[in-house]
Design a protein around this motif. Structure first.
Motif, short mmCIF file in Angstrom:
data_model
loop_
_atom_site.label_atom_id
_atom_site.label_comp_id
_atom_site.label_asym_id
_atom_site.label_seq_id
_atom_site.Cartn_x
_atom_site.Cartn_y
_atom_site.Cartn_z
N MET A 1 0.83 -1.21 0.00
CA MET A 1 0.00 0.00 0.00
C MET A 1 0.86 1.26 0.00
N ARG A 2 1.93 1.23 0.78
CA ARG A 2 2.83 2.39 0.75
C ARG A 2 3.41 2.57 -0.64
N MET A 3 3.79 1.46 -1.27
CA MET A 3 4.38 1.52 -2.61
C MET A 3 3.36 2.09 -3.61
N ALA A 4 2.11 1.64 -3.48
CA ALA A 4 1.07 2.12 -4.40
C ALA A 4 0.89 3.62 -4.25
N GLU A 5 0.81 4.10 -3.01
CA GLU A 5 0.63 5.54 -2.80
C GLU A 5 1.86 6.34 -3.22
N ALA A 6 3.04 5.74 -3.09
CA ALA A 6 4.26 6.41 -3.57
C ALA A 6 4.21 6.54 -5.09
N ARG A 7 3.72 5.51 -5.76
CA ARG A 7 3.62 5.58 -7.23
C ARG A 7 2.58 6.62 -7.65
N ILE A 8 1.49 6.71 -6.92
CA ILE A 8 0.51 7.76 -7.23
C ILE A 8 1.14 9.14 -7.01
N THR A 9 1.93 9.27 -5.97
CA THR A 9 2.64 10.54 -5.73
C THR A 9 3.52 10.87 -6.92
N LEU A 10 4.27 9.89 -7.41
CA LEU A 10 5.12 10.13 -8.60
C LEU A 10 4.26 10.47 -9.81
N GLY A 11 3.08 9.87 -9.90
CA GLY A 11 2.15 10.20 -10.98
C GLY A 11 1.64 11.63 -10.88
N VAL A 12 1.34 12.07 -9.66
CA VAL A 12 0.88 13.45 -9.45
C VAL A 12 1.98 14.43 -9.87
N VAL A 13 3.21 14.15 -9.46
CA VAL A 13 4.32 15.03 -9.82
C VAL A 13 4.48 15.07 -11.34
N ALA A 14 4.42 13.90 -11.99
CA ALA A 14 4.55 13.85 -13.45
C ALA A 14 3.42 14.64 -14.12
N ALA A 15 2.20 14.48 -13.62
CA ALA A 15 1.06 15.21 -14.21
C ALA A 15 1.24 16.71 -14.06
N ARG A 16 1.70 17.14 -12.89
CA ARG A 16 1.93 18.58 -12.68
C ARG A 16 3.00 19.11 -13.62
N ASP B 1 1.65 10.57 -19.97
CA ASP B 1 1.96 9.15 -20.08
C ASP B 1 2.62 8.62 -18.81
N GLN B 2 3.59 9.34 -18.30
CA GLN B 2 4.27 8.93 -17.07
C GLN B 2 3.29 8.95 -15.90
N ALA B 3 2.45 9.96 -15.83
CA ALA B 3 1.48 10.07 -14.74
C ALA B 3 0.53 8.88 -14.74
N VAL B 4 -0.01 8.55 -15.90
CA VAL B 4 -0.97 7.44 -15.98
C VAL B 4 -0.27 6.11 -15.75
N ASN B 5 0.96 5.96 -16.24
CA ASN B 5 1.70 4.72 -15.98
C ASN B 5 1.85 4.48 -14.48
N TYR B 6 2.24 5.52 -13.75
CA TYR B 6 2.36 5.38 -12.29
C TYR B 6 1.00 5.12 -11.66
N GLY B 7 -0.03 5.84 -12.11
CA GLY B 7 -1.36 5.67 -11.55
C GLY B 7 -1.91 4.27 -11.76
N GLU B 8 -1.73 3.72 -12.95
CA GLU B 8 -2.21 2.36 -13.24
C GLU B 8 -1.38 1.31 -12.49
N TRP B 9 -0.08 1.52 -12.41
CA TRP B 9 0.79 0.60 -11.68
C TRP B 9 0.34 0.50 -10.22
N ALA B 10 -0.04 1.63 -9.65
CA ALA B 10 -0.48 1.65 -8.25
C ALA B 10 -1.76 0.83 -8.07
N LEU B 11 -2.60 0.79 -9.08
CA LEU B 11 -3.89 0.10 -8.96
C LEU B 11 -3.80 -1.40 -9.19
N LYS B 12 -2.63 -1.90 -9.58
CA LYS B 12 -2.48 -3.32 -9.93
C LYS B 12 -2.13 -4.21 -8.75
N GLY B 13 -1.80 -3.64 -7.60
CA GLY B 13 -1.34 -4.45 -6.48
C GLY B 13 -2.38 -5.43 -5.98
#
Length: 197
Positions: A122-137, A142-154
């Motif tokens: 769960m920590r890893m998933a939220e860290a990936r969403i954080t990286l996705g938020v930073v990429a989106a900003r 593409d990077q943002a969605v990749n991180y966002g989808e990766w987080a949802l696969k756990g």
């Protein structure tokens, strides 16, 4: 637990009330560290950077004054890596992308075992969403969605918490990239998950 329930339901003042009440009941116990972190999360969601920093500082000082925990799997035990996870959440919310990104990488590093397996999914998933938020900003959909989808696969997920954090990424994608197919697909995926939960 009241603070966490308040967090996942969007009752930010409730987070503060529950955290402060819990701290008054157990000011010198390990749970006070977690309560300080929950309070910081509440202040961050209310946009109060100063109070967020005060709560994080209080939690860090409490943590530094305690022995290293013996059982890191206990839900109410906070170790330095878990505290970094809480701080990452706060800095992401405050728009402090550099701090949030650095802490996200640290959370992922600390949560990855020597064989590449994930100890804290769960920590890893939220860290990936954080990286996705930073990429989106930064305009990298593409990077943002990749991180966002990766987080949802756990496999192990606390869906209320994961969806709450995913909505932060979704808000940026919706605001800046809703007309792009990659953005719409990610938003549709989150909508389907929200309905399923």
């Amino acid at each position: 637990m009241r603070a966490w329930f308040a967090l996942t339901t969007g009752d930010y003042r409730g987070i503060l009330a529950a955290s402060q009440a819990g701290t008054e009941s157990a000011p010198a116990h390990g749970v006070a560290v977690q309560l300080a972190a929950q309070e910081a999360k509440g202040w961050a969601r209310l946009g109060d950077r100063r109070q967020t920093e005060v709560a994080l500082d209080r939690g860090r000082k409490l943590l530094e004054g305690m022995p290293y925990p013996e059982n890191l799997d206990h839900h109410f035990v906070v170790d330095p890596a878990k505290f970094d996870f809480y701080a990452m959440d706060c800095y992401r919310l405050l728009g402090e992308d550099r701090f949030a990104e650095n802490l996200a990488h640290e959370v992922i590093r600390a949560g990855t075992d020597f064989d590449g397996s994930e100890r804290s999914p769960m920590r890893m998933a939220e860290a990936r969403i954080t990286l996705g938020v930073v990429a989106a900003r930064q305009g990298d959909l593409d990077q943002a969605v990749n991180y966002g989808e990766w987080a949802l696969k756990g496999d192990r997920q606390s869906l209320p918490s994961l969806l709450m954090v995913s909505r932060e990424l979704a808000a940026i994608v919706n605001r800046d990239f809703a007309n792009e197919s990659t953005g719409r697909e990610y938003l549709d995926h989150l909508t389907a998950l929200s309905r399923a939960s």
